[in-house]
Design a protein around this motif. Structure first.
Motif, PDB file in Angstrom:
ATOM      1  N   LEU B  30       0.821  -1.216   0.000  1.00 52.03           N
ATOM      2  CA  LEU B  30       0.000   0.000   0.000  1.00 52.03           C
ATOM      3  C   LEU B  30       0.857   1.270   0.000  1.00 52.03           C
ATOM      4  O   LEU B  30       0.333   2.364  -0.213  1.00 52.03           O
ATOM      5  CB  LEU B  30      -0.905   0.008   1.239  1.00 52.03           C
ATOM      6  CG  LEU B  30      -2.318  -0.568   1.123  1.00 52.03           C
ATOM      7  CD1 LEU B  30      -3.200   0.420   0.380  1.00 52.03           C
ATOM      8  CD2 LEU B  30      -2.335  -1.900   0.420  1.00 52.03           C
ATOM      9  N   ILE B  31       2.160   1.103   0.288  1.00 55.01           N
ATOM     10  CA  ILE B  31       3.029   2.286   0.335  1.00 55.01           C
ATOM     11  C   ILE B  31       3.065   2.917  -1.061  1.00 55.01           C
ATOM     12  O   ILE B  31       3.246   2.218  -2.056  1.00 55.01           O
ATOM     13  CB  ILE B  31       4.454   1.899   0.799  1.00 55.01           C
ATOM     14  CG1 ILE B  31       4.403   1.326   2.213  1.00 55.01           C
ATOM     15  CG2 ILE B  31       5.387   3.111   0.754  1.00 55.01           C
ATOM     16  CD1 ILE B  31       5.720   0.755   2.706  1.00 55.01           C
ATOM     17  N   MET B  32       2.841   4.206  -1.106  1.00 53.43           N
ATOM     18  CA  MET B  32       2.705   5.001  -2.337  1.00 53.43           C
ATOM     19  C   MET B  32       1.320   4.866  -2.973  1.00 53.43           C
ATOM     20  O   MET B  32       1.053   5.449  -4.013  1.00 53.43           O
ATOM     21  CB  MET B  32       3.779   4.664  -3.397  1.00 53.43           C
ATOM     22  CG  MET B  32       5.203   4.877  -2.951  1.00 53.43           C
ATOM     23  SD  MET B  32       5.503   6.559  -2.378  1.00 53.43           S
ATOM     24  CE  MET B  32       5.393   7.462  -3.919  1.00 53.43           C
ATOM     25  N   ARG B  33       0.433   4.085  -2.339  1.00 52.42           N
ATOM     26  CA  ARG B  33      -0.912   3.944  -2.901  1.00 52.42           C
ATOM     27  C   ARG B  33      -1.979   4.202  -1.849  1.00 52.42           C
ATOM     28  O   ARG B  33      -3.160   3.955  -2.075  1.00 52.42           O
ATOM     29  CB  ARG B  33      -1.099   2.518  -3.450  1.00 52.42           C
ATOM     30  CG  ARG B  33      -0.211   2.196  -4.638  1.00 52.42           C
ATOM     31  CD  ARG B  33      -0.204   0.710  -4.939  1.00 52.42           C
ATOM     32  NE  ARG B  33      -1.547   0.160  -5.100  1.00 52.42           N
ATOM     33  CZ  ARG B  33      -1.870  -1.111  -4.889  1.00 52.42           C
ATOM     34  NH1 ARG B  33      -0.950  -1.965  -4.491  1.00 52.42           N
ATOM     35  NH2 ARG B  33      -3.097  -1.529  -5.064  1.00 52.42           N
ATOM     36  N   ALA B  34      -1.559   4.659  -0.668  1.00 51.74           N
ATOM     37  CA  ALA B  34      -2.527   4.861   0.413  1.00 51.74           C
ATOM     38  C   ALA B  34      -3.398   6.084   0.102  1.00 51.74           C
ATOM     39  O   ALA B  34      -2.964   6.991  -0.616  1.00 51.74           O
ATOM     40  CB  ALA B  34      -1.789   5.059   1.734  1.00 51.74           C
ATOM     41  N   THR B  36      -4.462   8.591   1.945  1.00 52.50           N
ATOM     42  CA  THR B  36      -4.077   9.885   2.523  1.00 52.50           C
ATOM     43  C   THR B  36      -2.598   9.834   2.903  1.00 52.50           C
ATOM     44  O   THR B  36      -2.022   8.757   3.043  1.00 52.50           O
ATOM     45  CB  THR B  36      -4.865  10.213   3.821  1.00 52.50           C
ATOM     46  OG1 THR B  36      -4.465   9.267   4.832  1.00 52.50           O
ATOM     47  CG2 THR B  36      -6.368  10.127   3.616  1.00 52.50           C
ATOM     48  N   LEU B  37      -2.014  11.002   3.108  1.00 54.95           N
ATOM     49  CA  LEU B  37      -0.601  11.062   3.483  1.00 54.95           C
ATOM     50  C   LEU B  37      -0.367  10.397   4.838  1.00 54.95           C
ATOM     51  O   LEU B  37       0.605   9.671   5.041  1.00 54.95           O
ATOM     52  CB  LEU B  37      -0.159  12.531   3.531  1.00 54.95           C
ATOM     53  CG  LEU B  37       1.333  12.786   3.676  1.00 54.95           C
ATOM     54  CD1 LEU B  37       2.109  12.088   2.557  1.00 54.95           C
ATOM     55  CD2 LEU B  37       1.622  14.275   3.649  1.00 54.95           C
ATOM     56  N   GLU B  38      -1.308  10.632   5.764  1.00 57.03           N
ATOM     57  CA  GLU B  38      -1.177  10.022   7.092  1.00 57.03           C
ATOM     58  C   GLU B  38      -1.216   8.498   6.989  1.00 57.03           C
ATOM     59  O   GLU B  38      -0.521   7.799   7.724  1.00 57.03           O
ATOM     60  CB  GLU B  38      -2.301  10.500   8.023  1.00 57.03           C
ATOM     61  CG  GLU B  38      -2.212  11.954   8.437  1.00 57.03           C
ATOM     62  CD  GLU B  38      -2.701  12.915   7.356  1.00 57.03           C
ATOM     63  OE1 GLU B  38      -3.222  12.450   6.311  1.00 57.03           O
ATOM     64  OE2 GLU B  38      -2.561  14.133   7.554  1.00 57.03           O
ATOM     65  N   GLU B  39      -2.037   8.011   6.046  1.00 59.21           N
ATOM     66  CA  GLU B  39      -2.142   6.561   5.904  1.00 59.21           C
ATOM     67  C   GLU B  39      -0.881   5.979   5.254  1.00 59.21           C
ATOM     68  O   GLU B  39      -0.546   4.822   5.483  1.00 59.21           O
ATOM     69  CB  GLU B  39      -3.409   6.198   5.120  1.00 59.21           C
ATOM     70  CG  GLU B  39      -3.815   4.741   5.206  1.00 59.21           C
ATOM     71  CD  GLU B  39      -3.972   4.216   6.638  1.00 59.21           C
ATOM     72  OE1 GLU B  39      -4.130   5.018   7.573  1.00 59.21           O
ATOM     73  OE2 GLU B  39      -3.911   2.977   6.800  1.00 59.21           O
ATOM     74  N   GLU B  40      -0.203   6.781   4.447  1.00 70.24           N
ATOM     75  CA  GLU B  40       1.113   6.372   3.927  1.00 70.24           C
ATOM     76  C   GLU B  40       2.034   6.026   5.095  1.00 70.24           C
ATOM     77  O   GLU B  40       2.706   5.004   5.096  1.00 70.24           O
ATOM     78  CB  GLU B  40       1.792   7.541   3.197  1.00 70.24           C
ATOM     79  CG  GLU B  40       1.463   7.753   1.776  1.00 70.24           C
ATOM     80  CD  GLU B  40       1.837   6.593   0.886  1.00 70.24           C
ATOM     81  OE1 GLU B  40       0.971   6.259   0.075  1.00 70.24           O
ATOM     82  OE2 GLU B  40       2.921   6.019   0.991  1.00 70.24           O
ATOM     83  N   LEU B  41       2.072   6.955   6.070  1.00 67.79           N
ATOM     84  CA  LEU B  41       2.923   6.746   7.243  1.00 67.79           C
ATOM     85  C   LEU B  41       2.463   5.515   8.013  1.00 67.79           C
ATOM     86  O   LEU B  41       3.273   4.738   8.516  1.00 67.79           O
ATOM     87  CB  LEU B  41       2.864   7.970   8.165  1.00 67.79           C
ATOM     88  CG  LEU B  41       3.473   9.255   7.615  1.00 67.79           C
ATOM     89  CD1 LEU B  41       3.101  10.441   8.501  1.00 67.79           C
ATOM     90  CD2 LEU B  41       4.982   9.116   7.525  1.00 67.79           C
ATOM     91  N   ALA B  42       1.153   5.344   8.084  1.00 62.84           N
ATOM     92  CA  ALA B  42       0.606   4.226   8.863  1.00 62.84           C
ATOM     93  C   ALA B  42       0.977   2.882   8.238  1.00 62.84           C
ATOM     94  O   ALA B  42       1.501   2.004   8.924  1.00 62.84           O
ATOM     95  CB  ALA B  42      -0.909   4.354   8.984  1.00 62.84           C
ATOM     96  N   VAL B  43       0.729   2.727   6.939  1.00 63.94           N
ATOM     97  CA  VAL B  43       1.004   1.411   6.339  1.00 63.94           C
ATOM     98  C   VAL B  43       2.500   1.110   6.359  1.00 63.94           C
ATOM     99  O   VAL B  43       2.903  -0.039   6.570  1.00 63.94           O
ATOM    100  CB  VAL B  43       0.430   1.257   4.904  1.00 63.94           C
ATOM    101  CG1 VAL B  43      -1.083   1.182   4.957  1.00 63.94           C
ATOM    102  CG2 VAL B  43       0.915   2.339   3.965  1.00 63.94           C
ATOM    103  N   ALA B  44       3.329   2.153   6.175  1.00 59.89           N
ATOM    104  CA  ALA B  44       4.777   1.920   6.215  1.00 59.89           C
ATOM    105  C   ALA B  44       5.211   1.485   7.618  1.00 59.89           C
ATOM    106  O   ALA B  44       5.988   0.541   7.779  1.00 59.89           O
ATOM    107  CB  ALA B  44       5.526   3.180   5.800  1.00 59.89           C
ATOM    108  N   ASN B  45       4.670   2.153   8.631  1.00 62.10           N
ATOM    109  CA  ASN B  45       5.061   1.826  10.003  1.00 62.10           C
ATOM    110  C   ASN B  45       4.490   0.495  10.480  1.00 62.10           C
ATOM    111  O   ASN B  45       5.157  -0.245  11.210  1.00 62.10           O
ATOM    112  CB  ASN B  45       4.632   2.950  10.951  1.00 62.10           C
ATOM    113  CG  ASN B  45       5.661   4.063  11.038  1.00 62.10           C
ATOM    114  OD1 ASN B  45       6.732   3.852  11.558  1.00 62.10           O
ATOM    115  ND2 ASN B  45       5.355   5.215  10.482  1.00 62.10           N
TER     116      ASN B  45
END
Lengths: 165, 254
Positions: B30-34, B36-45
């Motif tokens: 999902l990274i780069m496809r989330a 929202t920006l916050e969700e980018e951070l969430a899926v990566a973490n």
């Protein structure tokens, strides 16, 4: 232990305790509660034990090599740095000095909950820019595994919070 | 190596490591496809937490196996039939609603399992579980927030969640089945009693969905066999990517 060894052990501890966190360089590994123990063996080997803040913390490898090179520069040529998980690291292990350094650096320190309580919902953190508690979380996750993102409704600045888990 | 002679703890550590490893891979897609920006951070973490947990479990599995295999050997050099995760973690991310609901189900399960394992008589198991548990609770809270958003969103978000619930319902039984855990681990306290895990899981899901119209239906077909090495084509897709660098450059290091 000979007096000389005692002195070397103290030196090794001081050097290890002064190594900083690679991602939050105002904190030492000791402030962070990551440094567990430094042991000088009779044959001259030095064992250093650390514990990770989060399971996937990528800084652990850097911490290991930073410790080894700092100790090597201080004259310890046989250094083993090991990582142990038990007991699990928690935000209560950050020292009082470490918490103040975090705040001064612009990162709101963790809110330490009482043991056994369920995971707390963190509210009203104090803004490290202006001190206001009119703050709210904007993102549960941040730029590193240990941080979340917040904003202050008084000074309108955004700031990081060292997660309280 | 003859499977029957493996220490029972290897079975446990391998399965938990594989659950975390495969789910980490899937979540990282999902990274780069989330949305929202916050969700980018969430899926990566979340992926990073799960990867760290996988590394700890697989390292333990390798040590207890005693054949010289480390975390990398177990992740990169095993055949598909040697993986022991449950099937829910290998399913593709067809839709964000699916990703959210799967993560709700798996993190609810992990919080319950890891809480129990943090009381293990085996210090290594207790330590890895205690550390992972806190992370799983954080993941669970995050996905509950998304379920709340999507169930109170639009007709379309509800429709997509309903479809995801329908698909995922076939994988719940296998997720909650703990009969694969070797009896001797229960007997010696390595693995504290797991009897109530299914009921506790249903309670978490019910309370999450209590004020919504979303229902996880009873499934007529139930997945099984992941814990004994049966796998679907979805695992092959994950492993092809996960193991590709190792296959191209065996033994390469940074």
């Amino acid at each position: 232990m000979l007096a000389d060894d005692d002195q070397r052990h103290r030196l090794a501890r001081e050097v290890a305790a002064s190594v900083v966190d690679p991602e939050i360089p105002v904190l030492t590994l000791e402030d962070l509660g990551v440094l567990r123990d430094v042991e000088l063996h009779e044959d001259g080997r030095l064992s250093v034990r650390i514990t990770p803040t989060y399971s996937g913390c990528p800084a652990v490898e850097i911490m290991k090599s930073d410790l080894a090179s700092a100790l090597s520069a201080a004259g310890f040529d046989r250094v083993e740095v090991s990582v142990e998980l038990a007991p699990a690291w928690g935000p209560e292990l950050i020292s009082e000095a470490g918490r103040q350094k975090l705040f001064d650096y612009g990162i709101a320190p963790p809110v330490v909950s009482t043991p056994g309580s369920s995971v707390p919902v963190t509210i009203g953190l104090r803004c490290p820019q202006c001190g206001s508690t009119r703050t709210s979380q904007t993102s549960a996750f941040g730029a590193t595994a240990c941080k979340s993102l917040w904003k202050c409704r008084s000074c309108m600045e955004v700031f990081e919070h060292f997660k309280s888990i | 190596m003859n499977g029957a002679s493996l220490p029972a703890i290897v079975t446990l550590a391998m399965a938990l490591g594989d659950d975390a490893l495969i789910l980490s891979e899937r979540t990282s897609e999902l990274i780069m496809r989330a949305p929202t920006l916050e969700e980018e951070l969430a899926v990566a973490n979340i992926s990073l937490d799960l990867l760290g947990q996988a590394r700890n479990w697989l390292t333990l599995a390798g040590e207890k196996e005693g054949c010289g295999r480390d975390e990398n050997a177990l992740a990169y050099q095993r055949e598909p039939a040697d993986f022991r995760h449950c099937h829910i973690v290998e399913l593709p991310n067809d839709d964000f609603a699916f990703t959210v609901l799967r993560l709700l189900m798996t993190s609810a399960y992990s919080t319950l399992l890891l809480k129990r394992l943090s009381q293990s008589s085996e210090p290594d198991v207790a330590a890895i579980a205690a550390k992972s548990h806190k992370e799983s609770v954080y993941h669970l809270n995050h996905t509950r927030m998304w379920v709340d958003v999507l169930t109170h969103g639009t007709e379309e978000s509800m429709q997509r969640l309903t479809e995801a619930a329908h698909t995922l319902s076939s994988y719940v039984d296998e997720l909650l089945d703990v009969s694969w855990i070797p009896d001797e681990l229960i007997a010696d306290g390595t693995c504290p009693a797991m009897d109530s895990i299914a009921a506790d899981w249903r309670a978490i899901i019910s309370s999450t969905l209590a004020e919504t119209d979303l229902v996880v239906p009873e499934s007529r077909w139930n997945s099984k066999g992941g814990r004994s090495g049966q796998f679907s084509e979805h695992l092959l897709e994950v492993l092809t990517r996960l193991q590709s660098v190792h296959r191209a450059h065996p033994g390469a290091t940074w």
